[in-house]
Design a protein around this motif. Structure first.
Motif, short mmCIF file in Angstrom:
data_model
loop_
_atom_site.label_atom_id
_atom_site.label_comp_id
_atom_site.label_asym_id
_atom_site.label_seq_id
_atom_site.Cartn_x
_atom_site.Cartn_y
_atom_site.Cartn_z
N GLY A 164 0.69 -0.99 -0.51
CA GLY A 164 -0.20 -0.49 0.13
C GLY A 164 0.66 1.48 0.00
O GLY A 164 0.26 2.47 -0.08
N THR A 165 1.77 1.27 0.54
CA THR A 165 3.07 1.80 0.11
C THR A 165 4.36 2.20 0.48
O THR A 165 4.76 0.56 0.54
CB THR A 165 2.56 2.97 1.66
N ARG A 166 4.88 2.78 0.32
CA ARG A 166 6.47 2.69 0.24
C ARG A 166 7.18 2.36 1.72
O ARG A 166 6.84 3.13 2.63
CB ARG A 166 7.60 3.94 -0.58
N SER A 167 8.11 0.80 1.44
CA SER A 167 7.83 0.35 2.53
C SER A 167 9.21 0.96 3.42
O SER A 167 9.76 1.88 4.70
CB SER A 167 8.32 -0.99 2.35
N ARG A 168 10.50 1.68 2.31
CA ARG A 168 11.80 2.33 3.21
C ARG A 168 11.96 1.58 4.35
O ARG A 168 12.58 2.71 5.05
CB ARG A 168 11.26 4.03 3.49
N LEU A 169 12.61 0.13 4.26
CA LEU A 169 12.94 -0.63 5.17
C LEU A 169 14.51 -1.03 4.96
O LEU A 169 14.78 -1.11 3.51
CB LEU A 169 12.32 -2.15 5.68
N GLU A 170 14.85 -0.92 5.91
CA GLU A 170 16.84 -1.25 5.99
C GLU A 170 16.68 -2.20 5.64
O GLU A 170 18.22 -3.05 4.86
CB GLU A 170 17.50 -0.24 6.62
N THR A 171 15.99 -3.27 6.32
CA THR A 171 16.18 -5.20 6.08
C THR A 171 15.79 -5.40 5.52
O THR A 171 14.17 -5.16 4.50
CB THR A 171 15.72 -5.59 7.70
N ALA A 172 15.70 -6.56 5.15
CA ALA A 172 15.03 -7.77 4.17
C ALA A 172 13.69 -7.88 4.81
O ALA A 172 13.68 -8.81 5.37
CB ALA A 172 15.45 -9.08 3.71
N ASP A 173 12.18 -7.17 4.53
CA ASP A 173 11.17 -7.52 5.46
C ASP A 173 10.14 -6.15 4.78
O ASP A 173 10.21 -5.94 3.46
CB ASP A 173 11.43 -7.03 6.87
N LEU A 174 9.51 -7.03 4.93
CA LEU A 174 8.12 -6.83 4.26
C LEU A 174 7.36 -6.01 5.15
O LEU A 174 6.79 -6.11 6.19
CB LEU A 174 6.89 -7.36 3.27
N LEU A 175 6.29 -4.50 4.25
CA LEU A 175 4.98 -3.84 5.65
C LEU A 175 3.85 -5.11 5.64
O LEU A 175 3.70 -5.91 4.49
CB LEU A 175 4.66 -3.21 4.79
N PRO A 176 2.90 -5.16 5.89
CA PRO A 176 1.78 -5.67 6.05
C PRO A 176 0.62 -5.76 5.07
O PRO A 176 1.06 -4.27 4.31
CB PRO A 176 0.91 -5.39 7.52
N PHE A 177 0.49 -5.95 4.49
CA PHE A 177 -0.11 -6.40 2.92
C PHE A 177 -1.93 -6.28 3.70
O PHE A 177 -1.88 -6.47 4.53
CB PHE A 177 -0.13 -7.75 2.41
#
Length: 311
Positions: A188-201
């Motif tokens: 739904g939006t850009r995650s901008r995470l530094e680690t290999a991860d995903l935001l909730p779908f």
């Protein structure tokens, strides 16, 4: 105009024809030697210019292809053109695995969303017979909004639930009518995470897949902070791995299966994302379970805190 002036003007044409291609070919090397911050701004400008060119060219392509009754190829053609003119100068290359799955359409295509540079990824692996689902605000962008409208993009008004439902219902109807697929970023939006991860779908993509009884095609792009890192104003370029995964069938599923389908898709995408993460420790376990059991850090609150820390 004198004879000498005419001859002088004519003689400059071959030089222009020679120097322009040479400049284009040399551009990646020229940009590669710039200081980091100047390089970052310059390459971002290149991508913005490429987006502008894509929007204008896309309008003409959309009109021509509509007249030729080939509207299903508009996004595919424009995406590939954008991919070339944006990635070549910036020194970005791709390593694609599972590209053969792109021919297994129609499908609901879901891809992880890291930053605005995901446009490059979309450009490189966007399948034929596919349209984009995007937030309604993009419809009002100069040129880009016109192109997206002409190419049958589906605009979702996230502030109006009733209109959003109407848009998705119409999308299912259009999918069945035109035998087409839809590209969605389920986070739904850009995650901008530094680690290999995903935001909730979010569930929208999976409701669409089940309503249309079309498979879900997961596409996973590896983390690319080594290629583009807005936080550190770094854009050196490099190779980016993208995996097009085996489509997940939805035949026979009902609305009761939405959560299960969503969790299954997220789990397989997260597994591949972690496998491509070269920065993580080799001893770190790779989760293959559902999204609710991947780790304590994947809760929505935890991810928001990590994004805030980075920003």
């Amino acid at each position: 105009m004198s004879h000498i002036q005419i001859m002088s003007s004519v003689s400059t044409i071959p030089w222009g024809l020679i120097t322009f291609p040479v400049f284009i070919l040399a551009l990646p090397r020229l940009l590669a030697v710039l200081p980091q911050k100047i390089q970052f701004v310059t390459k971002c400008s290149v991508v913005l210019i490429a987006t502008f060119i894509m929007s204008i060219v896309g309008c003409f392509v959309a009109i021509v292809f509509a007249l030729l009754n080939r509207r299903h190829e508009i996004n595919y053609v424009v995406a590939r053109v954008f991919s070339f003119i944006s990635t070549w100068p910036c020194g970005v290359t791709f390593k694609i695995k599972g590209e053969e799955h792109l021919d297994k359409y129609p499908a609901i295509v879901v891809c992880n969303h890291q930053s605005s540079m995901d446009m490059m990824i979309l450009g490189r692996v966007f399948p034929k017979h596919c349209v984009v689902m995007a937030k309604k605000e993009l419809q009002y962008f100069p040129f880009l909004g016109v192109f997206m409208t002409l190419s049958n993009a589906i605009f979702i008004d996230r502030k109006n639930h009733k209109k959003a439902i109407e848009s998705t219902t119409q999308a299912v109807t259009d999918m069945k009518k035109h035998n087409s697929g839809i590209w969605i970023f389920p986070e739904g939006t850009r995650s901008r995470l530094e680690t290999a991860d995903l935001l909730p779908f979010k569930k929208g993509a999976f409701h669409l897949a089940i309503q249309s009884q079309q498979p879900v095609m997961p596409i996973v792009a590896a983390g690319y902070t080594h290629i583009y890192d807005s936080a550190n104003r770094s854009f050196p370029g490099g190779e980016l791995e993208i995996r097009v995964l085996e489509p997940i069938p939805t035949t026979g599923m009902t609305a009761d299966d939405v959560n299960e389908l969503m969790e299954r898709t997220r789990a397989v995408m997260l597994k591949n994302l972690k496998e491509m993460d070269h920065s993580s420790s080799s001893s770190s376990p790779v989760s293959t379970g559902s999204s609710t059991a991947v780790s304590d850090d994947t809760t929505e609150e935890g991810l928001k805190q990590r994004r805030a820390a980075k920003e």
